[in-house]
Design a protein around this motif. Structure first.
Motif, mmCIF file in Angstrom:
data_model
loop_
_atom_site.group_PDB
_atom_site.id
_atom_site.type_symbol
_atom_site.label_atom_id
_atom_site.label_comp_id
_atom_site.label_asym_id
_atom_site.label_seq_id
_atom_site.Cartn_x
_atom_site.Cartn_y
_atom_site.Cartn_z
ATOM 1 N N LEU A 159 0.842 -1.189 0.000
ATOM 2 C CA LEU A 159 0.000 0.000 0.000
ATOM 3 C C LEU A 159 0.880 1.243 0.000
ATOM 4 O O LEU A 159 2.042 1.199 0.375
ATOM 5 C CB LEU A 159 -0.901 0.022 1.244
ATOM 6 N N HIS A 160 0.305 2.365 -0.397
ATOM 7 C CA HIS A 160 1.034 3.627 -0.383
ATOM 8 C C HIS A 160 1.327 4.060 1.055
ATOM 9 O O HIS A 160 0.532 3.828 1.961
ATOM 10 C CB HIS A 160 0.214 4.720 -1.070
ATOM 11 N N TYR A 161 2.458 4.715 1.252
ATOM 12 C CA TYR A 161 2.748 5.347 2.532
ATOM 13 C C TYR A 161 1.844 6.569 2.733
ATOM 14 O O TYR A 161 1.298 6.777 3.818
ATOM 15 C CB TYR A 161 4.203 5.824 2.574
ATOM 16 N N VAL A 162 1.751 7.389 1.672
ATOM 17 C CA VAL A 162 0.975 8.630 1.724
ATOM 18 C C VAL A 162 0.062 8.677 0.506
ATOM 19 O O VAL A 162 0.535 8.586 -0.630
ATOM 20 C CB VAL A 162 1.886 9.875 1.728
ATOM 21 N N THR A 207 -9.846 7.683 -1.393
ATOM 22 C CA THR A 207 -10.353 6.321 -1.617
ATOM 23 C C THR A 207 -9.229 5.282 -1.524
ATOM 24 O O THR A 207 -9.506 4.087 -1.525
ATOM 25 C CB THR A 207 -11.023 6.211 -2.990
ATOM 26 N N ARG A 208 -7.977 5.744 -1.483
ATOM 27 C CA ARG A 208 -6.842 4.827 -1.379
ATOM 28 C C ARG A 208 -6.473 4.623 0.084
ATOM 29 O O ARG A 208 -6.353 5.575 0.838
ATOM 30 C CB ARG A 208 -5.624 5.389 -2.120
ATOM 31 N N LYS A 209 -6.241 3.386 0.462
ATOM 32 C CA LYS A 209 -5.810 3.095 1.819
ATOM 33 C C LYS A 209 -4.327 3.381 1.977
ATOM 34 O O LYS A 209 -3.532 3.145 1.063
ATOM 35 C CB LYS A 209 -6.073 1.618 2.163
ATOM 36 N N GLU A 210 -3.952 3.893 3.134
ATOM 37 C CA GLU A 210 -2.555 4.088 3.463
ATOM 38 C C GLU A 210 -2.077 2.944 4.354
ATOM 39 O O GLU A 210 -2.853 2.341 5.095
ATOM 40 C CB GLU A 210 -2.358 5.424 4.184
ATOM 41 N N LEU A 211 -0.801 2.678 4.272
ATOM 42 C CA LEU A 211 -0.196 1.612 5.061
ATOM 43 C C LEU A 211 -0.343 1.919 6.550
ATOM 44 O O LEU A 211 -0.003 3.006 7.010
ATOM 45 C CB LEU A 211 1.282 1.490 4.700
ATOM 46 N N SER A 212 -0.825 0.949 7.295
ATOM 47 C CA SER A 212 -0.982 1.135 8.744
ATOM 48 C C SER A 212 0.260 0.660 9.492
ATOM 49 O O SER A 212 1.097 -0.075 8.951
ATOM 50 C CB SER A 212 -2.197 0.357 9.249
ATOM 51 N N ARG A 213 0.376 1.085 10.742
ATOM 52 C CA ARG A 213 1.483 0.620 11.585
ATOM 53 C C ARG A 213 1.483 -0.905 11.690
ATOM 54 O O ARG A 213 2.521 -1.560 11.579
ATOM 55 C CB ARG A 213 1.376 1.240 12.980
ATOM 56 N N THR A 272 3.896 1.416 -4.035
ATOM 57 C CA THR A 272 3.196 0.520 -3.103
ATOM 58 C C THR A 272 4.087 -0.575 -2.512
ATOM 59 O O THR A 272 3.622 -1.398 -1.739
ATOM 60 C CB THR A 272 1.951 -0.148 -3.734
ATOM 61 N N TYR A 273 5.365 -0.581 -2.860
ATOM 62 C CA TYR A 273 6.275 -1.643 -2.412
ATOM 63 C C TYR A 273 7.048 -1.245 -1.158
ATOM 64 O O TYR A 273 7.907 -1.979 -0.685
ATOM 65 C CB TYR A 273 7.258 -1.960 -3.558
ATOM 66 N N GLY A 274 6.742 -0.072 -0.576
ATOM 67 C CA GLY A 274 7.563 0.469 0.495
ATOM 68 C C GLY A 274 7.764 -0.454 1.678
ATOM 69 O O GLY A 274 8.882 -0.617 2.176
ATOM 70 N N ALA A 275 6.696 -1.067 2.167
ATOM 71 C CA ALA A 275 6.818 -1.938 3.334
ATOM 72 C C ALA A 275 7.673 -3.165 3.023
ATOM 73 O O ALA A 275 8.499 -3.586 3.842
ATOM 74 C CB ALA A 275 5.439 -2.368 3.817
#
Length: 281
Positions: A113-116, A121-127, A174-177
């Motif tokens: 998921l995106h960081y920001v 409508t786009r979900k952001e990466l959660s903790r 979307t590959y950040g995590a």
């Protein structure tokens, strides 16, 4: 007949054994003579495919045991290691000197998921998703290696490998995590290599090229990654799981005792640059 190093019966432990790199490595190591212990997590939809991998390995003629469980869960990891201890104790009772000669960490389960996100409508990466991705794809390598070592299952000559990717050093939408997890994984490989060198245990990361595996299809826009890999790989094609498995078969030998703490590219030259011609076969 099971492979032997210095008279010791060799087993391979594969985390993520039911598909992709893990399945290919398990089959290749079985053909080389390793007994196979596979750990995988498959529910009803993919359980048949996992069983097919196990049956293919059994048909090669080496002993094989699969555990369908969550490799990132502490209690389940402990249960699998206890089962391995029992299995190898039985082999010792039969007059063998068993060891885990090779281990592959190929766990691919993370959030993409995106960081920001500017789009509401786009979900952001959660903790929780960030921490889960790092725990499964990076930190679990440490936990498995440490527990196996303390259980006496890793010995002088054991070879440990972990699957990384070019994403450890690149930014991909979307590959950040996963990218952060792969960077952490490579750091864990170096640290484990440092701390286990005295015991004659090597630890290396395998950096595969973009490969069409089930894990790839979970990345949004994976088709573009495939197209880009095909366009720039000087070998003229994408990496296949079998390419990586072939390399692992060569690397999981006593002769690689002086290779440790490395990130080894197995990508047909994909990371080094572009093809000269699209006509290369």
């Amino acid at each position: 007949m099971t492979l032997r190093w210095d008279g010791r019966e060799c087993w391979a432990l594969v985390l993520g054994a039911s598909s992709g790199f893990g399945a290919a490595a398990a089959k290749a190591w079985a053909r080389a003579g390793f007994g196979i212990i596979g750990v995988h997590l498959d529910l009803r939809k993919t359980r048949a495919a996992a069983e097919a991998v196990r049956e293919e390995i059994a048909a090669i003629g080496v002993p094989v045991v699969f555990h369908n469980t969550n490799a990132a869960d502490d209690d389940k990891r402990a249960a699998v290691i206890a089962a391995i201890e029992t299995l190898l104790a039985e082999r010792r009772a039969a007059g063998e000197q068993p060891m885990i000669g090779a281990m592959l960490h190929s766990l691919a389960f993370g959030a993409t998921l995106h960081y920001v996100a500017d789009d509401p409508t786009r979900k952001e990466l959660s903790r929780k998703q960030l921490e889960m991705t790092a725990d499964v794809m990076a930190h679990s390598l440490l936990y498995w290696t440490r527990d196996l070592y303390h259980a006496g299952l890793l010995q002088h000559g054991s070879r440990i490998f972990a699957m990384t990717s070019e994403g450890a050093t690149l930014a991909v939408p979307t590959y950040g995590a996963v990218s952060a997890a792969k960077a952490a994984l490579e750091a864990h490989v170096r640290q484990l290599a440092l701390e286990l060198a005295h015991a004659g245990i090597t630890v290396n990361a395998i950096r595969a090229g973009v490969t069409d595996t089930p894990a790839l299809h979970h990345i949004p826009g994976w088709e573009q990654l495939v197209e880009a890999a095909r366009a720039r790989n000087p070998s003229g094609r994408m990496t296949r799981p079998e390419d990586v498995a072939d390399a692992l078969t060569v690397l999981a030998t006593p002769q690689t005792h002086w290779m440790t703490g490395c990130t080894i590219g197995v990508d047909g030259g994909e990371a080094m640059g572009s093809r000269e011609s699209a006509e290369i076969p």
